[in-house]
Design a protein around this motif. Sequence first.
Motif, PDB file in Angstrom:
ATOM      1  N   VAL A  97       0.851  -1.191   0.000  1.00  0.00           N
ATOM      2  CA  VAL A  97       0.000   0.000   0.000  1.00  0.00           C
ATOM      3  C   VAL A  97       0.888   1.243   0.000  1.00  0.00           C
TER       4      VAL A  97
ATOM      5  N   SER B 257      -2.345  10.002   4.898  1.00  0.00           N
ATOM      6  CA  SER B 257      -2.767   8.909   4.023  1.00  0.00           C
ATOM      7  C   SER B 257      -2.831   9.407   2.594  1.00  0.00           C
TER       8      SER B 257
ATOM      9  N   SER C 198      -3.976   6.758  -8.269  1.00  0.00           N
ATOM     10  CA  SER C 198      -4.739   6.113  -9.324  1.00  0.00           C
ATOM     11  C   SER C 198      -4.237   6.580 -10.672  1.00  0.00           C
TER      12      SER C 198
ATOM     13  N   SER D  36      -3.859   8.149  -1.631  1.00  0.00           N
ATOM     14  CA  SER D  36      -4.427   7.201  -2.570  1.00  0.00           C
ATOM     15  C   SER D  36      -3.947   7.608  -3.955  1.00  0.00           C
TER      16      SER D  36
END
Length: 131
Positions: free
Chosen positions: A89, A111, A115, A113
């Motif tokens: 991750v 955090s 894509s 993310s």
Amino acid sequence: MDVRCGMDLVDISRFVKIVEESNTAFINKCFTEGEKSYCDSAKNPAKKAERYAARYAAKEAVGKALGTGLLSEGVGMHDIEVVKNAKGVPEVRLSGGALAHAEDLGVCSVSISLSHDGGMAGAYCVMLLGK
């Protein structure tokens, strides 16, 4: 508790050109040794470009969440590093000016993310402030 966020989108074609031209000056300026090692481990040049683009977007997103952006207020490109944890991750490792700003803000968690699809790479960053 307060929350800060940042996001960024990058056109992957910019990074296809960088990879094809072996633009090491740009790559060395923007990415850490660990990031370069991970991105360059892809055999396919298009996959390398996706990886670089996503990490660049992540750096921008983190800079926006910090409220500094990149290359200002002492935050350099190498101060924000995208790493993978034991489960694969993506996570962010802060150092230098980015870490100093995060500590001043009271950031207790970061955090991200990542894509990529349709020729674009994107990243979203969420920071929790515990001050």
